[in-house]
Design an enzyme around this catalytic site. Sequence first.
Site, PDB file in Angstrom:
ATOM      1  CE  LYS B  91     -27.955   3.994 -24.094  1.00  0.00           C
ATOM      2  NZ  LYS B  91     -28.255   3.770 -22.984  1.00  0.00           N
ATOM      3  CD  GLU B 113     -27.913   8.579 -17.137  1.00  0.00           C
ATOM      4  OE1 GLU B 113     -28.179  10.108 -17.269  1.00  0.00           O
ATOM      5  OE2 GLU B 113     -28.225   7.924 -18.573  1.00  0.00           O
ATOM      6  CB  SER B 381     -26.890  -2.625 -29.195  1.00  0.00           C
ATOM      7  OG  SER B 381     -25.853  -2.501 -28.098  1.00  0.00           O
TER       8      SER B 381
END
Lengths: 272, 402
Positions: B91, B113, B381
């Site tokens: 991210k 969010e 990830s």
Amino acid sequence: MSRIKGVFAALKGRRAALIPFIAGGDPALSATVPLMHALVRAGADLIEVGMPFSDPMADGPAIQMAHQRALAAGATTRAVLDQVAAFRRDDDRTPVILMGYVNPVETMGYEAFAFACRSAGVDGVILVDMPPEEAAEWRDHAGRAGVDTIFLLSPTTPAERLVAIGAASTGFLYYVALKGVTGASHLNVADVAARLAVVRASSALPVGVGFGIRDARSAAEVGRFADAVIVGSAIVERMAAKNAVAELLADVEAFVRDLRAALPERTSRASS
Amino acid sequence: MSYEQPDARGHFGPYGGRFVAETLMGPLAELERAYAEARTDPTFQAELIADFRDYVGRPSPLYLARRLTADAGGARIYLKREDLNHTGAHKVNNTIGQALLAKRMGKKRLIAETGAGQHGVATATVAARLGLSCVVYMGAEDIARQAPNVRRMRLLGAEVVSVTLGSRTLKDAMNEAMRDWATTVDETFYVIGTVSGPHPYPAMVRDFQAVIGEEARRQFLEREGRLPQALVACVGGGSNAMGLFYAFLEDAEVDLYGVEAAGKGLASGLHAAPLTAATGRGVLHGARSYLMFDEDGQIRDTHSISAGLDYPGVGPEHAWLKDIGRARYVAVDDEAALAAFHRLTRLEGILPALESSHALAYAHELAARLGPDAAIIVNLSGRGDKDVESVAAYEEAKTCHE
């Protein structure tokens, strides 16, 4: 002449039209038709009915809760259309506008929805999350069904878009009076008046103003220069507080009557 | 074939676009202009590359998981170690890019969010570093199941707002962030965490995440002297998958697998797999894509053991890649993901995020099927530290029921 055009033509130079909003099916499906008639008795010139959506992104808490109550009560796009058709049996005069979000309409299909609107007696539709750039197909079907496509303008709309949005709209233009969601309370009337002068230079359509008009006082202020005053959250909040339908009808009717009484009459010179 | 998507108006074939309230149209056009300038500005790109290296710790390693490979009994399984990035997931690649853009645009406040909390943490992190204020919207249910990340965000100085309407998960957090943005557009930059939302977000987030695939392609060529047979990545909104896939899109010999969350099983309806279940196409959060909704177009509640995949939609570019047949989409249920979580932890000493565990579960099957001559890359990830509590709670509840 369409009902919407007729109402604005009749009021031109006299006073702003009053457009109250209720969410279809809130608090129960059976309440919608009686509420619509109560709004007309109270002096509504047009009525805006919300089509329920699970994710109403442009709405503040009051209308979000209204959508949730309506969905919990079994409201659907089709059910709201049926309520309008039922209202039309006793009222062939008051224009009805539906307001909603794209996904339920796209699910039904633009063509089917446009013709369902026509046969129910819906005069115009506002799809909050569909700007003109994405609306070619919808406008095409709405046009063929004789349903007005009403697009929104906002304080952040750049000048070059005003003309394009005006050209895509029929019936009237809806000016969102503030940056934010429905039910917000930071309305600046002087700003709105100034912006409205710019909007009028870009389109010949009547301009309604909504978002942030919460009471008779703000309705009166906006009613001095807008062609229509749109009030939603302040009405819908009353649904949450009342249990019995009769009590609810009386309460909403009294509130809307006060809004209507507050709208100033104009001399034809001042209106231009 | 030359792949150039999206078009000038943000459409990937029939998908994508810009379905938002009018108040956001002007700000989105402004963002699009600012991003187009930044993309071709060598100063911006140099700053991004330096941050990737010095702050994130890029390049992330490409690790050959030998014991996992032996366990699957087939293709060599390489892990792209995005879990080793600063803040513990892919991210941050995107939040660094968007925060640099926010700074360039003179915005003082970031909002985001978050589902699993990884994007919220990554946004709070860059906000702290750049001295910007930060508000993160998170569903009440996710706040309960990802408590460690909530504490991290608060330590970083972010305000975490609990969203209690709707299904109280990622979708509702995104609704609330969009409402905030519409109210505060002048000073606020909305940092969307995935390849979803209105144009230009899907393309912009993909571009910031594309570093994953660019590195992996180079690293794999160095190691194996050829390209991998297949890539595997989990798909919620789909940013880690787009990031891995993008550099390989024109390598037709490389198969691309996106793994969605089958939750309690596709047949149960309790899942988050709009592509695999092909539930329909619709419009949510600013874009047209595959989407989960009922016969009236109301968005359906979703289910997944992993908060980061618990979302009814998917990025529009994945919808397009599915339709043109360039990528394949499959789904893995809660139990299989959980088994993969334990397997990697015990065999390799790597605790994976529950989201990434979905990709690991499918990769295990795929490796066995492809056989020992093949090699594949799985995008690891994120790391699973955030999931330790919720895995324990899930398994305790299951034991009690048995």
